[in-house]
Write an enzyme that holds these catalytic residues in place. Structure first.
Site, PDB file in Angstrom:
ATOM      1  N   LYS A   1       7.864  69.214 -18.922  1.00 45.09           N
ATOM      2  CA  LYS A   1       8.228  70.408 -19.680  1.00 45.09           C
ATOM      3  C   LYS A   1       7.005  71.023 -20.374  1.00 45.09           C
ATOM      4  O   LYS A   1       5.953  70.384 -20.484  1.00 45.09           O
ATOM      5  CB  LYS A   1       9.323  70.046 -20.684  1.00 45.09           C
ATOM      6  CG  LYS A   1      10.604  69.543 -19.993  1.00 45.09           C
ATOM      7  CD  LYS A   1      11.731  69.360 -20.984  1.00 45.09           C
ATOM      8  CE  LYS A   1      12.987  68.853 -20.281  1.00 45.09           C
ATOM      9  NZ  LYS A   1      14.137  68.749 -21.198  1.00 45.09           N
TER      10      LYS A   1
ATOM     11  N   TYR B   1      19.874  76.329 -16.596  1.00 47.03           N
ATOM     12  CA  TYR B   1      20.601  75.607 -17.649  1.00 47.03           C
ATOM     13  C   TYR B   1      21.980  76.197 -17.927  1.00 47.03           C
ATOM     14  O   TYR B   1      22.543  75.969 -19.008  1.00 47.03           O
ATOM     15  CB  TYR B   1      19.770  75.568 -18.936  1.00 47.03           C
ATOM     16  CG  TYR B   1      18.618  74.583 -18.864  1.00 47.03           C
ATOM     17  CD1 TYR B   1      18.862  73.207 -18.862  1.00 47.03           C
ATOM     18  CD2 TYR B   1      17.303  75.016 -18.800  1.00 47.03           C
ATOM     19  CE1 TYR B   1      17.826  72.294 -18.780  1.00 47.03           C
ATOM     20  CE2 TYR B   1      16.250  74.100 -18.724  1.00 47.03           C
ATOM     21  CZ  TYR B   1      16.530  72.749 -18.718  1.00 47.03           C
ATOM     22  OH  TYR B   1      15.504  71.842 -18.638  1.00 47.03           O
TER      23      TYR B   1
ATOM     24  N   ASN C   1      11.319  67.728 -25.246  1.00 44.66           N
ATOM     25  CA  ASN C   1      11.373  66.281 -25.009  1.00 44.66           C
ATOM     26  C   ASN C   1      10.610  65.842 -23.763  1.00 44.66           C
ATOM     27  O   ASN C   1      10.958  64.867 -23.112  1.00 44.66           O
ATOM     28  CB  ASN C   1      12.828  65.784 -25.004  1.00 44.66           C
ATOM     29  CG  ASN C   1      13.652  66.395 -23.895  1.00 44.66           C
ATOM     30  OD1 ASN C   1      13.186  67.270 -23.187  1.00 44.66           O
ATOM     31  ND2 ASN C   1      14.879  65.924 -23.751  1.00 44.66           N
TER      32      ASN C   1
ATOM     33  N   HIS D   1      12.299  66.011 -17.901  1.00 47.36           N
ATOM     34  CA  HIS D   1      13.702  66.052 -17.487  1.00 47.36           C
ATOM     35  C   HIS D   1      13.924  65.067 -16.351  1.00 47.36           C
ATOM     36  O   HIS D   1      13.038  64.867 -15.522  1.00 47.36           O
ATOM     37  CB  HIS D   1      14.050  67.470 -16.987  1.00 47.36           C
ATOM     38  CG  HIS D   1      15.372  67.545 -16.292  1.00 47.36           C
ATOM     39  ND1 HIS D   1      16.567  67.602 -16.970  1.00 47.36           N
ATOM     40  CD2 HIS D   1      15.697  67.544 -14.970  1.00 47.36           C
ATOM     41  CE1 HIS D   1      17.565  67.651 -16.097  1.00 47.36           C
ATOM     42  NE2 HIS D   1      17.061  67.611 -14.875  1.00 47.36           N
TER      43      HIS D   1
ATOM     44  N   GLU E   1      19.713  70.657  -8.569  1.00 47.29           N
ATOM     45  CA  GLU E   1      18.456  71.013  -9.237  1.00 47.29           C
ATOM     46  C   GLU E   1      17.312  71.119  -8.239  1.00 47.29           C
ATOM     47  O   GLU E   1      16.467  72.013  -8.336  1.00 47.29           O
ATOM     48  CB  GLU E   1      18.147  69.975 -10.331  1.00 47.29           C
ATOM     49  CG  GLU E   1      19.141  70.036 -11.479  1.00 47.29           C
ATOM     50  CD  GLU E   1      19.111  68.826 -12.396  1.00 47.29           C
ATOM     51  OE1 GLU E   1      19.915  68.782 -13.334  1.00 47.29           O
ATOM     52  OE2 GLU E   1      18.281  67.908 -12.176  1.00 47.29           O
TER      53      GLU E   1
END
Ligand code: CMP
Length: 141
Positions: free
Chosen positions: A10, A50, A113, A116, A127
């Site tokens: 990310k 998302y 975070n 993923h 995905e």
């Protein structure tokens, strides 16, 4: 269980220069890259990726954050890849993540975070299809 999972390094982890260290941990844990690309999402693309979280209070912030900088998207192969990878990255909130997990080591917050990992074989497929065409995936290693 299937043997493929989808992952994203990310914007926070990429910006902080943790990409190489994270990939090294992943490889040392027996995962093989079978596709990968550095890219950047528009806010609209992040919203679409998302969309499952559309009703959540953090949705807009999440889309802004995920389109705020480059990301590395990649596909990994290993036996029982989804569960094995989720154990390696740790809980969504780095404060809850086990010692030694990637999020515990590199993530800055529950939103930013670091990484993923797909939460099911079905989502790994969905995905992966969002980012990769079949011809970009190395079938035989
Ligand atoms: P990930 O599980 O990869 O995909 C959904 C993301 O939404 C998650 O990582 C976090 O980046 C973000 N997220 C999940 N829960 C929260 C929360 N409570 N507050 C802010 N962001 C969240």
């Amino acid at each position: 269980m299937g043997d493929i999972t989808f992952s994203i390094i990310k914007p926070d982890a990429y910006e902080a220069g943790h990409t190489g260290a994270i990939l090294s941990i992943i490889e040392k844990n027996g995962f093989k890259w079978i596709a990968g690309r550095l890219t950047r999402l528009t806010a609209e693309e992040a919203g679409s990726f998302y969309s499952i979280h559309e009703q959540r209070p953090f949705y807009q912030d999440l889309c802004d954050y995920m389109s705020s900088g480059p990301i590395l998207v990649f596909l990994l192969r290993k036996e029982n890849a989804v569960n094995s990878f989720r154990n390696l990255i740790g809980a969504t909130d780095p404060k809850q993540a086990d010692e030694g997990t990637i999020r515990r080591r590199f993530a800055s917050s529950v939103e930013a975070n670091a990484i993923h990992g797909s939460d099911s074989d079905e989502n790994a497929r969905i995905e992966s299809a969002f980012f990769f065409s079949q011809r970009e995936i190395v079938e035989k290693i």
